[in-house]
Scaffold this motif. Structure first.
Motif, PDB file in Angstrom:
ATOM      1  N   LEU A   1      -8.253   1.161  -5.533  1.00  0.00           N
ATOM      2  CA  LEU A   1      -7.077   2.098  -6.295  1.00  0.00           C
ATOM      3  C   LEU A   1      -7.103   2.173  -7.694  1.00  0.00           C
ATOM      4  CD1 LEU A   1      -4.378   3.471  -5.711  1.00  0.00           C
ATOM      5  CD2 LEU A   1      -3.159   1.239  -6.351  1.00  0.00           C
TER       6      LEU A   1
ATOM      7  N   TYR B   1       0.964  -1.215  -0.041  1.00  0.00           N
ATOM      8  CA  TYR B   1      -0.072  -0.090  -0.096  1.00  0.00           C
ATOM      9  C   TYR B   1       1.136   1.192  -0.140  1.00  0.00           C
ATOM     10  CZ  TYR B   1      -2.981   3.829   1.561  1.00  0.00           C
ATOM     11  OH  TYR B   1      -3.598   5.110   1.614  1.00  0.00           O
TER      12      TYR B   1
ATOM     13  N   ARG C   1       1.882   4.084  -2.995  1.00  0.00           N
ATOM     14  CA  ARG C   1       1.709   5.750  -2.751  1.00  0.00           C
ATOM     15  C   ARG C   1       2.971   6.333  -2.866  1.00  0.00           C
ATOM     16  NH1 ARG C   1      -3.445   6.684  -3.458  1.00  0.00           N
ATOM     17  NH2 ARG C   1      -4.951   6.021  -1.961  1.00  0.00           N
ATOM     18  N   ARG C   2       3.975   5.738  -2.479  1.00  0.00           N
ATOM     19  CA  ARG C   2       5.228   6.540  -2.644  1.00  0.00           C
ATOM     20  C   ARG C   2       5.823   6.397  -4.151  1.00  0.00           C
ATOM     21  NH1 ARG C   2       9.587   8.301  -4.113  1.00  0.00           N
ATOM     22  NH2 ARG C   2      11.651   8.595  -2.799  1.00  0.00           N
TER      23      ARG C   2
END
Length: 260
Positions: free
Chosen positions: A173, A125, A129-130
């Motif tokens: 997502l 997760y 995001r990174r």
């Protein structure tokens, strides 16, 4: 095969088993592959060497998952490697494959439960995001789930819960990043022969049991899963997102015959 020429990819847990199969296939299709691994330096070097010997391009990234700073360590090394090989920190394909299996009674302890979810759910997760800022239109995220979200097997409860979370992550997502032209899908492997499972699946009785429970009567291989991932990573799969692909050869579908 050159569907992924000029593309870059990261495969977590890419030095062994299904992850290695995926890394080798993506590289064979033309991608520059970052092979992430947790601790086995020799396995990572062997995987990179095999890719290069076959004419592909790859580099290894060591980063333990499920610990403080894991995502930043991995992402920083990835950016450095991408700039070294391509001149820019652009990522086109992210395959979240690294995972812990259920550890039986240990996995049912609070510490074991938290450790498994930290690696199997938290890490992918926050890694997504990174790394999303590095991805542009045409980006591909493929999360490796498991058939145990469909098939209830003894000793797999906590692992199955974590993989169900990954499936939910992919679906939600996909809706979030779709406007950016990025697809997100899950691939669910079934019984697959790897270095870790060979001691089971190489036994004649295990092969017979698998044949009886499979629509396609054999044990899966990493290359079987890698083929599905390579398709989802390609331009041909640009209209496929928020899907879960059951890549099991038809495991546990029910009786093949009602008998006489």
């Amino acid at each position: 095969m050159a569907r992924l020429t000029n593309r870059t990819a990261l495969v977590t847990g890419g030095s062994r088993g299904i992850g290695r199969g995926i890394a080798e296939r993506l590289a064979a299709e033309g991608a520059l592959v970052a092979v992430h691994y947790g601790s086995d330096d020799s396995a990572a070097k062997e995987t990179v060497a095999a890719i290069e010997a076959a004419g592909g391009r790859a580099f290894a990234i060591r980063a333990a998952l499920g610990v403080d700073g894991d995502v930043e360590t991995l992402a920083t090394a990835l950016e450095t490697g991408l700039r070294e090989y391509t001149g820019e920190a652009r990522l086109d394909i992210l395959v979240n494959n690294a995972a812990l299996g259920d550890t039986g009674p240990e996995g049912e302890s609070v510490a074991g439960f938290d450790r498994l979810f930290a690696v199997n759910v938290r890490a992918p997760y926050f890694l997504i995001r990174r790394l999303l800022p590095l991805m542009g239109a045409g980006g591909r995220i493929v999360n490796i789930g498991s058939a145990v979200t469909r098939i209830a097997l003894p000793g797999e409860l906590v692992y199955a819960m974590s993989k169900a979370a990954v499936t939910t992550l992919s679906r939600n997502l996909a809706n979030e990043v779709g406007p950016r032209g990025i697809t997100v899908n899950t691939v669910n492997p079934g019984p697959t022969r790897t270095e870790r499972t060979a001691f089971v699946f190489d036994r004649p009785e295990a092969q017979a049991m698998m044949a009886a429970s499979q629509a396609i009567e054999r044990v899966g291989m990493p290359a079987d899963i890698a083929s599905v991932v390579a398709f989802l990573a390609s331009e041909d799969a640009g209209w496929i997102t928020a899907n879960t692909i059951d890549a099991t050869g038809g495991s546990y579908l029910g009786p093949k015959s009602l008998g006489a």
